[in-house]
Scaffold this active site. Structure first.
Site, PDB file in Angstrom:
ATOM      1  N   HIS A  75       0.839  -1.210   0.000  1.00 25.18           N
ATOM      2  CA  HIS A  75       0.000   0.000   0.000  1.00 25.18           C
ATOM      3  C   HIS A  75       0.873   1.259   0.000  1.00 25.18           C
ATOM      4  CE1 HIS A  75      -3.124  -2.666   2.169  1.00 25.18           C
ATOM      5  NE2 HIS A  75      -3.644  -2.384   1.001  1.00 25.18           N
ATOM      6  N   LYS A 132     -18.090  -6.572   7.354  1.00 23.84           N
ATOM      7  CA  LYS A 132     -16.835  -7.255   7.050  1.00 23.84           C
ATOM      8  C   LYS A 132     -16.001  -7.344   8.328  1.00 23.84           C
ATOM      9  CE  LYS A 132     -13.309  -6.953   3.449  1.00 23.84           C
ATOM     10  NZ  LYS A 132     -12.798  -6.134   2.357  1.00 23.84           N
ATOM     11  N   ARG A 165      -1.505  -5.741  -8.435  1.00 22.63           N
ATOM     12  CA  ARG A 165      -0.384  -6.661  -8.212  1.00 22.63           C
ATOM     13  C   ARG A 165      -0.454  -7.709  -9.310  1.00 22.63           C
ATOM     14  NH1 ARG A 165      -2.483  -7.794  -2.361  1.00 22.63           N
ATOM     15  NH2 ARG A 165      -4.231  -7.968  -3.756  1.00 22.63           N
ATOM     16  N   SER A 184      -2.903  -7.661   2.781  1.00 23.17           N
ATOM     17  CA  SER A 184      -3.183  -7.590   4.223  1.00 23.17           C
ATOM     18  C   SER A 184      -3.573  -8.964   4.742  1.00 23.17           C
ATOM     19  CB  SER A 184      -4.325  -6.606   4.498  1.00 23.17           C
ATOM     20  OG  SER A 184      -3.985  -5.334   4.049  1.00 23.17           O
TER      21      SER A 184
HETATM   22  O1  PNS Z   1      -8.601  -3.014  -0.024  1.00 22.94           O
HETATM   23  P1  PNS Z   1      -9.860  -3.594  -0.603  1.00 22.94           P
HETATM   24  O2  PNS Z   1     -10.598  -4.382   0.431  1.00 22.94           O
HETATM   25  O3  PNS Z   1      -9.597  -4.368  -1.860  1.00 22.94           O
HETATM   26  O4  PNS Z   1     -10.764  -2.315  -0.997  1.00 22.94           O
HETATM   27  C1  PNS Z   1     -12.006  -2.490  -1.586  1.00 22.94           C
HETATM   28  C2  PNS Z   1     -12.804  -1.170  -1.600  1.00 22.94           C
HETATM   29  C3  PNS Z   1     -12.901  -0.581  -0.214  1.00 22.94           C
HETATM   30  C4  PNS Z   1     -12.130  -0.187  -2.508  1.00 22.94           C
HETATM   31  C5  PNS Z   1     -14.205  -1.514  -2.171  1.00 22.94           C
HETATM   32  O5  PNS Z   1     -14.726  -2.620  -1.512  1.00 22.94           O
HETATM   33  C6  PNS Z   1     -15.197  -0.364  -2.040  1.00 22.94           C
HETATM   34  O6  PNS Z   1     -15.068   0.646  -2.680  1.00 22.94           O
HETATM   35  N1  PNS Z   1     -16.228  -0.557  -1.179  1.00 22.94           N
HETATM   36  C7  PNS Z   1     -17.270   0.413  -0.938  1.00 22.94           C
HETATM   37  C8  PNS Z   1     -18.594  -0.042  -1.558  1.00 22.94           C
HETATM   38  C9  PNS Z   1     -18.567   0.266  -3.032  1.00 22.94           C
HETATM   39  O7  PNS Z   1     -18.648   1.396  -3.452  1.00 22.94           O
HETATM   40  N2  PNS Z   1     -18.383  -0.770  -3.849  1.00 22.94           N
HETATM   41  C10 PNS Z   1     -18.111  -0.566  -5.264  1.00 22.94           C
HETATM   42  C11 PNS Z   1     -19.263  -0.869  -6.105  1.00 22.94           C
HETATM   43  S1  PNS Z   1     -18.696  -2.183  -7.058  1.00 22.94           S
END
Ligand code: PNS
Length: 159
Positions: free
Chosen positions: A17, A41, A90, A128
């Site tokens: 990150h 979550k 990645r 993570s």
């Molecule tokens: O680090 P991550 O867990 O891969 O991040 C995922 C994240 C937080 C970017 C994604 O889950 C997100 O934006 N969640 C908020 C809900 C949302 O807007 N989802 C996208 C519609 S597909």
């Protein structure tokens, strides 16, 4: 001034990150690191802990803001008046999920763009989840996370 939002779970933030944050600051003037608050979550660290850990890891860089959001990312982007989202890529495995998310976000918020940066190759396989799993089983993850995160992991996991 160009601004991007770098959203994620950051449970916890890793060197992968941090390499994206560093790269993001080359591309934009200001970066908002936004921690997803999602009670559904299960996370190891609370949102406040994750925010504090990111702040500690990035130090006193005035171009970085650390915040949290819940609900849709696009709604948060609207509130912040930002149309650029930063994500790290990645291995190929990330691609399909990221493509789906970028397209859905653009569908929900016209004109929104997702900018992808490649993670530093030293951290290509760092996530993570894998860090937490290794650390919980006593593995040494000190090369994969900043020192403050290594310490917090030890405290949290009672190592
Ligand atoms: O680090 P991550 O867990 O891969 O991040 C995922 C994240 C937080 C970017 C994604 O889950 C997100 O934006 N969640 C908020 C809900 C949302 O807007 N989802 C996208 C519609 S597909």
């Amino acid at each position: 001034m160009s601004v991007a939002i770098y959203p994620g779970s950051f449970d916890p933030i890793t060197n992968g990150h941090l390499s994206i944050i560093k790269g993001g600051l080359v591309v934009v003037d200001r970066l908002i690191v936004a921690v997803l608050s999602n009670p559904k979550k299960q996370s190891l660290f609370s949102v406040q802990e994750r925010i504090d850990m990111i702040r500690e890891a990035v130090g006193s860089e005035p171009r970085i803001e650390v915040d949290s959001f819940d609900g849709l990312l696009v709604d948060y982007c609207r509130r912040k008046n930002v149309k650029v989202v930063l994500r790290g890529l990645r291995a190929v495995a990330d691609f399909e999920y990221e493509l789906q998310m970028a397209n859905m976000n653009r569908h929900l918020f016209e004109g929104m763009e997702t900018v992808f940066l490649m993670a530093n190759d030293a951290y290509f396989y760092v996530s993570s989840n894998i860090v937490k799993e290794a650390a919980s089983l006593g593995g040494d993850v000190s090369a994969l996370v900043p020192p403050n995160i290594n310490l917090r992991l030890s405290e949290k996991l009672g190592r």
